[in-house]
Design a protein around this motif. Structure first.
Motif, PDB file in Angstrom:
ATOM      1  N   LEU B  91      -5.068  -1.113  -2.201  1.00 42.14           N
ATOM      2  CA  LEU B  91      -3.730  -0.719  -2.018  1.00 42.14           C
ATOM      3  C   LEU B  91      -3.296   0.053  -3.171  1.00 42.14           C
ATOM      4  CD1 LEU B  91      -2.684  -4.011  -0.019  1.00 42.14           C
ATOM      5  CD2 LEU B  91      -2.512  -1.462   0.803  1.00 42.14           C
ATOM      6  N   GLU B 112       0.602   1.561   4.386  1.00 39.14           N
ATOM      7  CA  GLU B 112       0.679   0.388   3.728  1.00 39.14           C
ATOM      8  C   GLU B 112       0.794  -0.852   4.236  1.00 39.14           C
ATOM      9  OE1 GLU B 112       2.514   2.001  -0.285  1.00 39.14           O
ATOM     10  OE2 GLU B 112       2.067  -0.303  -0.471  1.00 39.14           O
ATOM     11  N   ALA B 113       1.740  -0.726   5.005  1.00 39.05           N
ATOM     12  CA  ALA B 113       2.025  -2.100   5.928  1.00 39.05           C
ATOM     13  C   ALA B 113       0.896  -2.421   7.084  1.00 39.05           C
ATOM     14  CB  ALA B 113       3.565  -1.874   6.514  1.00 39.05           C
ATOM     15  N   ILE B 116      -1.927  -3.858   4.741  1.00 39.48           N
ATOM     16  CA  ILE B 116      -1.807  -5.162   4.404  1.00 39.48           C
ATOM     17  C   ILE B 116      -2.035  -6.166   5.543  1.00 39.48           C
ATOM     18  CG2 ILE B 116       0.046  -6.857   3.713  1.00 39.48           C
ATOM     19  CD1 ILE B 116       1.267  -4.446   2.032  1.00 39.48           C
TER      20      ILE B 116
END
Lengths: 301, 301
Positions: B91, B112-113, B116
């Motif tokens: 990340l 990114e979300a 994660i």
């Protein structure tokens, strides 16, 4: 506080204190090069939050005379999973929140990398706690808890709910009532259901009682979510201890935005009634669970 | 490929194929509003990587006649944990890598979300797989696997190693040899140790054999890490399938930067010798594990 909730506040405060002590024991002490990671894990778990999920574990366990140590360990494990999910949900790439439980979010108090890692390690630690012999002498009980928690928290549960929530923000049209219901069942309902059920697993209770507690948890969770959305729509950040008005700002569809305040309140009350009805099989030891159902829609933060 | 590794490449390719099939079964199919999350979980696990950790589980299991299904499920669980750690390490807030296993990293391929959440859900799914009855009929065996994996992967293991790694980049002075050794033991060694040991747990092997496999895994992991750092220092990105030269660029201390190429190579060879010696208790069924020890320092990607 009305007559329904007398005694509940004290019991929840006692439970929160016990969980703080339990978490202090079960989380690593800050030392060495990892001190910052350990501090971040403790920052987001010890000394904050209503501890609704852990309280459900403790009160569910009380119905079946489960030992305090067993119940407390499972309560702490659930709170670790809940804390991990909040840390990650608050990240800039997700909901980008600065305030949580009245203090800076993890990535604000520490940094993004530490927040990601603290969330990761809290999830792992929850499973480590469940797996420990002190949680229950019978390995079949411990592994059943692991299986249920993993189901509730993972790609078919909590994480799926968060993914749906992120997707909804990007979507061309707002979610409808049934889509919102599914999102919230996954995002918060599954973990609350597990929390309510866990005591029955620890107590090797008959399936009918375990199912009743699980159903109580599901309805309670749905009511809790509406109450949360009502708070977001009506409370100030100071009252709520976190940013409010965010749902409307982000164009997030909630049952409150869809039904309006009044109908949403009525629906929450109906859910609370249903939740309480699932407790009919239980005696007066379940009175705090009954009061809790009322509390979740009357709370102010 | 020299005589030591004849047969190993085919065996590893077969094992990787079996793991791909297993992962395809054990991970949710993309559908519904969560499709993107499920796709991201599959993207980072199916069809890529050497599968060293899963291979260790399968070969360790072979020493004790563990059923293929049991061994494969544990191998897949380990690979899920490994994949989750890579997704999060890549990340932007962590190592900020664009390339992994020759293709874009998860946050580049998705966002990114999603990256994660995919990492989060892969960790949960690993524990869900271990907890499933199909993994082993004896719940005591399953819960022991959960306990060991959680210990290896969490705040006292893999995540601690990543936290130390992040801290080292900020530190005023580079780590010394013993600090680097501890960092790498935590960051990669613990999970490799668990992978080597898991077959003995599944096979309810005597403690001496389980410890020997664990020790083999520890030495192998340390050698593997030095080989990885040597690759980073000497290979092109195309050869390695990921960005190289990053350690020097980031000012990261590794045993290679500390000892120099030649002494690092010698140390890796010594570790491989030690790893092989821990297999002296095993018969010819452990030959692939013996060959693997040599392979990890001779590989070119």
């Amino acid at each position: 506080m009305d007559q329904h909730t007398i005694g509940l506040a004290d019991a929840m405060a006692d439970a929160a204190r016990a969980m703080d002590e339990g978490l202090d024991q079960l989380l690593p002490r800050p030392e060495g090069g990892e001190a910052r990671l350990f501090e971040a894990m403790r920052y987001s778990t010890i000394g904050g939050g209503k501890r609704l999920r852990g309280f459900l574990v403790l009160e569910g366990s009380r119905q079946f005379n489960v030992s305090h140590e067993s119940a407390l360990r499972v309560a702490c494990a659930i709170e670790m999973v809940h804390a991990y999910s909040l840390i990650h949900d608050d990240l800039p790439a997700m909901d980008d929140d600065d305030l949580r439980r009245g203090k800076p979010t993890s990535h604000k108090a520490f940094d993004e990398a530490t927040a990601i890692l603290a969330g990761d390690a809290l999830q792992t630690q929850a499973f480590h706690v469940l797996a420990g012999e002190e949680t229950h002498p019978d390995p079949a009980v411990r592994i059943e808890l692991v299986r249920l928690l993993a189901r509730a928290a993972g790609a078919r549960g909590m994480v799926a709910g968060q993914a749906l929530d992120m997707a909804a923000e990007q979507a061309a049209q707002p979610l409808d009532e049934s889509q919102i219901g599914r999102l919230q069942l996954l995002k918060t309902g599954k973990l609350i259901e597990f929390s309510a059920e866990a005591g029955a697993v620890l107590g090797k209770a008959p399936g009918s009682l375990r199912m009743a507690l699980g159903a109580y948890g599901r309805e309670l969770g749905a009511a809790f979510q509406i109450a949360d959305d009502l708070l977001d729509a009506t409370a100030t950040a100071e009252q709520a201890g976190k940013a409010t008005g965010k749902d409307a700002g982000a164009g997030k569809a909630t049952l409150v935005s869809l039904l309006g305040l009044e109908r949403a309140r009525i629906q929450a009350e109906r859910l609370v009634e249903q939740a309480r009805r699932h407790l009919d099989l239980f005696d007066e030891r379940a009175d705090l669970l009954r009061k809790l159902a009322t509390y979740v829609i009357e709370r102010r933060n």
